[in-house]
Enzyme design. Sequence first.
Site, PDB file in Angstrom:
ATOM      1  N   LYS A   9      11.340  -3.575   6.719  1.00 29.33           N
ATOM      2  CA  LYS A   9      11.588  -3.755   8.155  1.00 29.33           C
ATOM      3  C   LYS A   9      12.808  -4.640   8.343  1.00 29.33           C
ATOM      4  CE  LYS A   9       9.398  -5.821  12.225  1.00 29.33           C
ATOM      5  NZ  LYS A   9       8.211  -6.544  12.707  1.00 29.33           N
ATOM      6  N   SER A  25      22.354   9.984  12.922  1.00 33.64           N
ATOM      7  CA  SER A  25      21.972   8.957  11.956  1.00 33.64           C
ATOM      8  C   SER A  25      22.134   7.549  12.506  1.00 33.64           C
ATOM      9  CB  SER A  25      22.771   9.078  10.657  1.00 33.64           C
ATOM     10  OG  SER A  25      24.114   8.665  10.856  1.00 33.64           O
ATOM     11  N   TYR A  58      17.978   9.341  10.062  1.00 27.70           N
ATOM     12  CA  TYR A  58      18.203   8.935   8.685  1.00 27.70           C
ATOM     13  C   TYR A  58      19.276   7.855   8.627  1.00 27.70           C
ATOM     14  CZ  TYR A  58      22.178  12.151   9.072  1.00 27.70           C
ATOM     15  OH  TYR A  58      23.317  12.783   9.477  1.00 27.70           O
TER      16      TYR A  58
END
Length: 132
Positions: A9, A25, A58
């Site tokens: 995280k 992305s 991504y």
Amino acid sequence: MLRQMCKGKLHRVRVTQADLNYVGSITLDPVLMRAARIRPYEMVQITNLENGVLWSTYAIPGDEGSGIVCLNGPPARHFQPGDRVIVLSLAWVDEAEWETFRAAVVLVDDDNRITSIVTTKPADDWQDDLGG
């Protein structure tokens, strides 16, 4: 059984750029990616703390040490420079991996420089009704 877990995280990183005309992305500083165990082209979830938007895309590496957090393509409409976001890297973990699985939470300053990394072993804080 597989469980989806938070593997890494990036907590409250600041968006530095938003590029609507890129194909998609999130571009991240590789220093941040390594700290949160995010690999190039890995799917991540991004939550905008300013407006509550949750987006999946991504990750791609930007310039090393730059502090870059750039939302590319459509999410550029929802994530603007200065917004604080949480980037989650997820993993499927089986029962055998659970015992040794570790999660990393990366804390940063206002320039997206790492101030600390907190690693936890969730199994150490858990006891189910089966005694394990």
